[in-house]
Enzyme design. Sequence first.
Site, PDB file in Angstrom:
ATOM      1  N   HIS A 173       8.223  37.847  28.885  1.00 52.87           N
ATOM      2  CA  HIS A 173       8.265  36.678  29.774  1.00 52.87           C
ATOM      3  C   HIS A 173       8.910  37.092  31.086  1.00 52.87           C
ATOM      4  O   HIS A 173      10.120  37.302  31.153  1.00 52.87           O
ATOM      5  CB  HIS A 173       9.043  35.537  29.111  1.00 52.87           C
ATOM      6  CG  HIS A 173       9.169  34.334  29.996  1.00 52.87           C
ATOM      7  ND1 HIS A 173       8.083  33.572  30.326  1.00 52.87           N
ATOM      8  CD2 HIS A 173      10.227  33.804  30.654  1.00 52.87           C
ATOM      9  CE1 HIS A 173       8.473  32.606  31.157  1.00 52.87           C
ATOM     10  NE2 HIS A 173       9.771  32.725  31.374  1.00 52.87           N
TER      11      HIS A 173
ATOM     12  N   ASP B 291       9.769  36.171  34.671  1.00 53.08           N
ATOM     13  CA  ASP B 291       9.927  35.137  35.701  1.00 53.08           C
ATOM     14  C   ASP B 291       9.702  35.727  37.084  1.00 53.08           C
ATOM     15  O   ASP B 291      10.325  36.734  37.433  1.00 53.08           O
ATOM     16  CB  ASP B 291      11.359  34.576  35.652  1.00 53.08           C
ATOM     17  CG  ASP B 291      11.621  33.797  34.387  1.00 53.08           C
ATOM     18  OD1 ASP B 291      10.838  32.879  34.091  1.00 53.08           O
ATOM     19  OD2 ASP B 291      12.610  34.109  33.687  1.00 53.08           O
TER      20      ASP B 291
ATOM     21  N   ASP C  66       7.787  28.502  28.878  1.00 54.20           N
ATOM     22  CA  ASP C  66       9.142  28.286  29.373  1.00 54.20           C
ATOM     23  C   ASP C  66       9.371  27.035  30.225  1.00 54.20           C
ATOM     24  O   ASP C  66      10.504  26.576  30.314  1.00 54.20           O
ATOM     25  CB  ASP C  66       9.629  29.531  30.139  1.00 54.20           C
ATOM     26  CG  ASP C  66      11.149  29.600  30.229  1.00 54.20           C
ATOM     27  OD1 ASP C  66      11.817  29.017  29.356  1.00 54.20           O
ATOM     28  OD2 ASP C  66      11.669  30.223  31.164  1.00 54.20           O
TER      29      ASP C  66
ATOM     30  N   HIS D 166       8.395  28.166  37.401  1.00 56.14           N
ATOM     31  CA  HIS D 166       9.309  27.209  36.771  1.00 56.14           C
ATOM     32  C   HIS D 166      10.790  27.487  37.042  1.00 56.14           C
ATOM     33  O   HIS D 166      11.643  26.763  36.519  1.00 56.14           O
ATOM     34  CB  HIS D 166       9.034  27.123  35.260  1.00 56.14           C
ATOM     35  CG  HIS D 166       9.142  28.431  34.543  1.00 56.14           C
ATOM     36  ND1 HIS D 166       8.080  29.286  34.385  1.00 56.14           N
ATOM     37  CD2 HIS D 166      10.194  29.041  33.954  1.00 56.14           C
ATOM     38  CE1 HIS D 166       8.470  30.363  33.734  1.00 56.14           C
ATOM     39  NE2 HIS D 166       9.761  30.243  33.457  1.00 56.14           N
TER      40      HIS D 166
END
Length: 960
Positions: A49, A51, A173, A392
């Site tokens: 994941h 970001d 997420d 996000h």
Amino acid sequence: MLIRATFTLSLLTLTVSRSFDSGSSTINCVKCHATDPEKINVHLIHHSHDDVGWLKTVDQYYWGLNQSIARVGVQYIMTSVANALENYPDRRFIQVETAFFWMWWQNQEEVMRQKFKKLVENGQIEIVNGAWSMNDEACVNYQSIIDQFTWGFGILNDTLGECGQPTIAWQIDPFGHTREHGSMMTKMAFDALFFGHDHVIFGSAFGSDNTYHTPGGLCWDYLCSDDAIDDDPSSPGYNVNVKITSFVNDVKNYAKYYKTNHVIITMGGDFYYQAAELNFRNSDKLIKAFQNNTEVNLLYSTPSCYLNAVYQSQPVLETKTDDFLPYSNADDTFWVGYFTSRPNFKYFERVSHNILQVGKQLYSLARASGVSNLNVDLLNGLRQANGVVQHHDAITGTEKQHVNDDYVKMIHRGIIEVESQFSIIFNNLLNQSLPQLTSCLEANNSICHTSQTYDEFLVLVYNPLATPVDHIIRLPVQNASYSVEGPNGNIQSDVLEPISNFTFIKREEGPIVGGQDLVFVADEVPPLGIKLFLVKKGSENITRSKTFDIRSFGNEDLGFDLDENTNLLKSVTMNGQTLEISQNFYYYASHDGSGGRVASGAYIFQPNGEASVFGNASIVRSYRGNVVEEVQQKINDWITQIIRIYKSSSHNYIEFDWLVGPVDVSDKIGKEIITRFQVNNFQNNATFWTDSNGREMIQRILNFRPTFTYDPTKEPIASNYYPVTSKISIIDPERNLQVSVLNDRSQGGSSLNEGQLELMIHRRMLHDDSKGVGEALNEQQFGQGIVTRGRHWLVIGSRNETNKNATVSAQERFLAQQKLLQPWVGLETTGNLSNSKINELILTNYSALTSKLTTILNLITLEPWKNSTYILRLEHSLELNEDPNLAVPIALDIHELFQDFYVENVQEMTLGANKRLETVKGYNWEYLGHMTKKNTYSDDTFIEMKPMDIRTFIVELNRK
Ligand SMILES: *[C@@H]1O[C@H](CO)[C@@H](O)[C@H](O)[C@H]1NC(C)=O
Ligand SMILES: *[C@@H]1O[C@H](CO)[C@@H](O)[C@H](O)[C@H]1NC(C)=O
Ligand SMILES: *[C@@H]1O[C@H](CO)[C@@H](O)[C@H](O)[C@H]1NC(C)=O
Ligand SMILES: *[C@@H]1O[C@H](CO)[C@@H](O)[C@H](O)[C@H]1NC(C)=O
Ligand SMILES: [Zn+2]
């Protein structure tokens, strides 16, 4: 998980096959391992994941800079995974964030690119989601979602070819999930949407703690510290049996939540797989250890393999039609603060979205006209910056300050690049020469060099909507009188005091000059069209606009009154209705995190009790002008507001232009500022409506969730907060009245009492809310707390009457549309232009369209695309029941849409412009609807738009 998975699957329409037609040959990019019908099949999904900015900037994460914050370099992940997979055909991995993939791709040698591509083609690497970033769902506008998926898909096609096109949406997420995002994913023909983080009531989902992380004991990543699997019986550390026993227990526990014998387990976490062999070597051993297990079958899998297996089992699914908002991870911890966090950044995102859309249109028109020195690649920086800021931890305001600064820089650079070709383009479209055309991004901050310095200048207005607009122009000017000339001679204008001199007092360099705003209406700017106005300074020096002691503004068509004693709003008249409405500013004291509660912070809104009112207003000045009537209220030393109406009949709303900050925290208490409207004698029965990503409205009921129960007494305020991306409404069903407030950026909002609406507009906190960012949200500027300025538009009306040819709901749609895609305004000094040239210029009445579209049809995209094609996207902006006359299907022939070009070779695409609609096949879930195929008329340019339709075409624009 099953609850989640069933919702996930049922929300979407699913496609039937993973193989697809690529013209001549059929490519099958997915290879799934066998499953065992007699056992629990555990699908291990290996993922990272990544970001695109959070604790470090995108760049720092990619390269591995600023390592003391996090030992992360995303560049190593893809390389290391490719190497780990190359000689091990059983291993699988999913790649998600296209922004990082693109950085990586550009920095690889051909050998590595081909290696990665081969792994995608043979099904070892599955691209999922494929958007530029994993966008937030609460604060983003639907158009930005579409854009950032479209751009990601395009890059994936350019680099990885057709096997790089994702079929699974992956939102593990974001802190809450909207219905509209799900609906968008359906329109993009995704087979399914997998997501994490929902209300705690749904229990464990991905993994044991409701996250997407590797289960306990199996975290072998470079960033983890679990023991590796030692499966050598002669080794003193032999531990494979212990590992298996605890894992089997976990699996059996998860399996209870699933409707089929397929369980999904995510093997990954934030920025995992920098040294991928650590993960895969141990997963190999784990899978091997289960070889002869009689109950559990472990396999390398991907989301599409998992989906396919579930599909084969034909479970009975349920449908959920509301959304997953607000998200909470404990009874008293609601992730609703981020709906408002960093209000200025949320506004800047809207501005940049607006400029990007204008840019895409203008570059399209210019390229189709054959402008020779045009560089369409100058759109890419802003396309990508906008994609990144939908992330996000970006638009949400939950990133560290230095990361936010970087986002702002990124957007700003993108805007400069896009605008750098506007002069060339306008000159070409108009066959003119306006060499110095500049925009004034800081006009709302009383800064605009041209208008404040020159005595005469031209104002060019470009309207990106497919329908004419009357646009309010507001420019800071010198302390003088002004005249404004349009195509039909002089037009009305006002010179007004701006809302406050705060910004230029605090700014070090001080005001450039004056401190007045010139306001006029650029009327009837044609669709995709241009008009010019000439502004001339007069001889008369203006003293500050006069103060009248008036409390009544407007007339019987549109107006408002202030209360004699409080100087607050008292009543509003519009659309034939007069309602008693007051409005004032309040604050919630932020909880400091004592007593075992979580503090209010970037993510969490944790009020310490009810809201407190600041007090009554004093009137600084009021003004009845030619264009506006307005009153400036002062609430305290750091909150002021102008309430105004425009006299132009197309501006049928009351505008609230507020300026808040620096929020006073001298008492060491954080504060979260709201504006609250109170309608008297209004029964909305604890029900209100908020928009979903700027499209359909969703019903909200106080202290209630449609699909589960929760205890609202644990946090009675925040638990009732919802994201408001464009509009919040209350309806009195007895009297059929509707009251709505529209906003200029995303905010949190609610209706906590009958007749009430509130929106949170600013937040300044002194504590971190322990959700990882590690900073209190206490934004600074000029050495103090940041000041934010914004607008709300209040609309009232009867729901069963039509005023101005539209119901009140339809009026609100047009208003939202006009605020989202506003005209671009550029200034040009007249110094080098002759009078006859100036006169010629102000007669300009250019439109790229042959005729205006009806106001309910939105041309949401006109974008230069691959191989001299264009993306053309149209939207019907009304919901089914919003207007009996307007919310109806509309047919049009797009062949003739443009003045100078024919629209030809039309291919209808899915929403992300990456798949031809006719090639999309649906998974055949009996009980679910299929993706409705559009009617194919024999003439492929003749199309029909139904309410809420969005249709996407790839077309050619051929000169007439
Ligand atoms: C599983 O059984 C096969 C055949 O009996 C054997 O060769 C293999 O070693 C066993 N695997 C494990 C992990 O016990
Ligand atoms: C700025 O505003 C303050 C407060 O409203 C006022 O006292 C001051 O005179 C103003 N300054 C200027 C330069 O107008
Ligand atoms: C307007 O103000 C400027 C600067 O203060 C001054 O030079 C000029 O004479 C004034 N003009 C009139 C007409 O009062
Ligand atoms: C994907 O790329 C191929 C090869 O360049 C091209 O033919 C095809 O049109 C592209 N697809 C889309 C949807 O752009
Ligand atoms: Zn994340």
